[in-house]
Design an enzyme around this catalytic site. Structure first.
Site, PDB file in Angstrom:
ATOM      1  N   HIS A  71     -21.253 -25.453 -29.510  1.00  0.00           N
ATOM      2  CA  HIS A  71     -20.809 -25.281 -28.414  1.00  0.00           C
ATOM      3  C   HIS A  71     -22.131 -25.694 -27.279  1.00  0.00           C
ATOM      4  O   HIS A  71     -22.006 -25.800 -26.366  1.00  0.00           O
ATOM      5  CB  HIS A  71     -20.654 -23.581 -27.775  1.00  0.00           C
ATOM      6  CG  HIS A  71     -20.149 -23.359 -27.592  1.00  0.00           C
ATOM      7  ND1 HIS A  71     -17.677 -23.319 -27.773  1.00  0.00           N
ATOM      8  CD2 HIS A  71     -19.659 -22.862 -26.604  1.00  0.00           C
ATOM      9  CE1 HIS A  71     -17.624 -22.982 -26.756  1.00  0.00           C
ATOM     10  NE2 HIS A  71     -18.758 -22.666 -25.766  1.00  0.00           N
ATOM     11  N   TYR A  73      -8.324 -19.507 -26.938  1.00  0.00           N
ATOM     12  CA  TYR A  73      -9.961 -18.202 -27.779  1.00  0.00           C
ATOM     13  C   TYR A  73      -9.125 -17.452 -28.181  1.00  0.00           C
ATOM     14  O   TYR A  73      -7.928 -16.616 -26.766  1.00  0.00           O
ATOM     15  CB  TYR A  73     -10.292 -18.286 -25.814  1.00  0.00           C
ATOM     16  CG  TYR A  73     -12.007 -18.306 -26.572  1.00  0.00           C
ATOM     17  CD1 TYR A  73     -13.174 -18.833 -27.143  1.00  0.00           C
ATOM     18  CD2 TYR A  73     -12.045 -19.599 -25.246  1.00  0.00           C
ATOM     19  CE1 TYR A  73     -14.511 -19.439 -26.560  1.00  0.00           C
ATOM     20  CE2 TYR A  73     -12.960 -19.954 -24.551  1.00  0.00           C
ATOM     21  CZ  TYR A  73     -14.148 -20.522 -25.792  1.00  0.00           C
ATOM     22  OH  TYR A  73     -15.549 -21.019 -25.971  1.00  0.00           O
ATOM     23  N   ASP A 133     -16.889 -20.399 -32.114  1.00  0.00           N
ATOM     24  CA  ASP A 133     -18.839 -20.789 -32.205  1.00  0.00           C
ATOM     25  C   ASP A 133     -19.392 -19.935 -31.576  1.00  0.00           C
ATOM     26  O   ASP A 133     -20.155 -19.612 -30.447  1.00  0.00           O
ATOM     27  CB  ASP A 133     -18.730 -22.264 -32.574  1.00  0.00           C
ATOM     28  CG  ASP A 133     -17.876 -23.032 -31.356  1.00  0.00           C
ATOM     29  OD1 ASP A 133     -17.667 -22.235 -30.096  1.00  0.00           O
ATOM     30  OD2 ASP A 133     -18.741 -24.141 -30.852  1.00  0.00           O
TER      31      ASP A 133
END
Length: 484
Positions: free
Chosen positions: A364, A252, A280
């Protein structure tokens, strides 16, 4: 090292001067408050207290030396001296958050005893593991793992999409054996299944991602280690069953890009074979089960502050990235890059044009934007509007809603290289099962995949194709026109 008193530690209980005790060591974390990936409140609620329970429920102890400078250590304190912080939600029953699970074989106990998990042999499908996890996980853990966004429509539709696709079995093929092996980014695996990145494994089992790594090694799978893993990548690497066992690392992008650079550097040094950039969830979805539980905790404890686990975990993710992030990443490593979170054919084409080695079709797990279309629909969308991507140099993975071996085979028949599962492996860890529970999950999937290959009349995964499916019911959900 000096021995501190309760009074000495408790006076450092504010944002201006914040000390916490962990396993008898007292740390000054004042300068770390705003850098904490889980947000400042997660630390401030522990200010001047014994934070061991809170820390151990999420983190591995080696994180302390990796995060805090030596000068942060202020001294030692005798166990039991300070007020201990505990997660109020952890003692709540998860059954209050959703409908009661259907009964499973269980050892009978008295009414006051906690439930005892059934033997693994009694669990015969992945849904069974979910029911057991609901009975045994702490309420906040169940809410974090299980919940979806808003009305959880996407979460439900991810699974329902597979039910709209029918199989077209072939008979009299004299199948004596099947081969379920394949390659993921050049890494040989025994099944077209990988472990999706799932954060905070310690909420399910103390061995967390290390148990996942050991199970993956024994079963011949590949694990994608979450950016929010409870265990540092170095420990997960050490938990592998052999030095050649592949490990991928999720990324991330952090609001502080230097932290992401450090994440990539450590992944490369630990021998990760690829970087999976998750895109996402630029902001956290509205996971109402998680948030509602947090409100209940605050109602019971007026001193409780903060937000749900999901919002806490996502507070450091940067929403300000674009395709140029790939240029930045390639400046750090030449490892294969996978983009996780493709939800339409247009972005799949863009990913291909940007030269990534793989994409993950994912919403997700229904945890970000509710009513986003299921990944299997996105795969059909690609087949209809950009068929050249199927079987190209860019591998296509599908993640979300897969619970049966038939689901796996349907995704592969439509052009996926492999599929990812997240929640089921966490549920496999729960109820004290650990590594053996995860291996049981894999064994069930393996048996279902092998049996259904025989039903379909194929001996190898490359033999799968759309000719073995009836997709007419799901095709109605595919967008009719796109502009590429």
């Amino acid at each position: 090292m000096s021995i501190l008193t309760r009074e000495e530690v408790e006076k450092h209980s504010s944002r201006q001067s914040c000390w916490v005790a962990i396993h008898g060591s007292v740390y000054d974390v004042t300068d770390f408050i705003d850098e904490h990936p889980g947000g400042p409140q997660a630390i401030l609620r522990c200010a001047g207290k014994d934070a061991t329970a809170d820390f151990d429920s999420v983190h591995d102890q080696t994180l302390l030396s990796q995060t805090l400078p030596p000068s942060a250590l202020q001294g030692q304190i005798e166990p039991g001296t300070l007020i201990a912080t505990t997660s109020s939600s952890s003692s709540s029953s998860s059954s209050s958050l959703s409908s009661a699970p259907r009964p499973l074989p269980e050892i009978k106990t008295t009414a006051t005893d906690p439930p005892i998990a059934p033997p693994l042999s009694a669990l015969i499908n992945l849904h069974d593991f979910e029911k057991v996890a609901q009975q045994h996980l702490p309420a906040h853990a169940w809410a974090y793992y299980f919940s979806g966004a808003d009305d959880e429509i996407s979460k439900a539709q991810n699974q329902k999409a597979y039910r709209k696709v029918s199989l077209r079995p072939r008979i009299l093929r004299s199948i004596r054996a099947v081969d379920t092996s394949t390659t993921i980014l050049g890494q040989r695996v025994s099944l077209p299944v990988y472990m999706s990145p799932t954060g905070i494994g310690k909420l399910a089992h103390p061995d967390a991602e290390c148990a996942l790594a050991a199970a993956a090694g024994h079963e011949g799978l590949v694990q994608v280690l979450a950016n929010g893993s409870s265990m540092p990548i170095e420990r997960v690497r050490a938990a592998r069953t052999n030095p050649e066992q592949p490990l991928f690392a999720q990324l991330y992008v952090n609001k502080d890009i230097r932290r992401s650079e450090e994440t990539v550097r450590r992944a490369v040094e630990a021998g990760a074979r690829a970087i999976w950039v998750t895109v996402d969830s630029p902001v956290v979805g509205k996971r109402e089960m998680d948030e509602r539980l947090n409100l209940e905790v605050q109602a019971r404890d007026s001193s409780a502050r903060g937000q749900g686990v999901a919002k806490t975990m996502a507070s450091s993710i940067s929403p300000f990235i674009d395709w140029e992030i790939l240029t930045w990443l390639r400046g750090l490593t030449d490892l294969p890059v996978v983009i996780k979170g493709i939800q339409c054919v247009e972005d799949a084409v863009l990913a291909y044009e940007h030269g990534v080695q793989g994409i993950v079709l994912s919403n997700h797990g229904g945890r970000s934007q509710d009513t986003a279309q299921p990944p299997l629909v996105t795969l059909l969308e690609i087949r209809r509007h950009a068929p050249s991507l199927i079987g190209s140099r860019m591998q296509i993975f599908v993640d979300g809603g897969i619970r049966r071996g038939t689901d796996v085979l349907k995704a592969l028949a439509l052009g996926a290289s492999a599929v990812g599962l997240g929640r089921p492996f966490l549920y496999g860890l729960a109820a004290g099962y650990g590594e053996e529970g995860v291996r049981r999950v894999v064994a069930i999937l393996r048996q279902e995949i092998e049996a259904n290959m025989v039903f379909l009349g194929v001996t190898r995964l490359p033999d799968l194709g759309p000719h073995l499916l009836n997709t007419s019911r799901l095709e109605r959900d595919v967008v009719g026109e796109v502009k590429l």
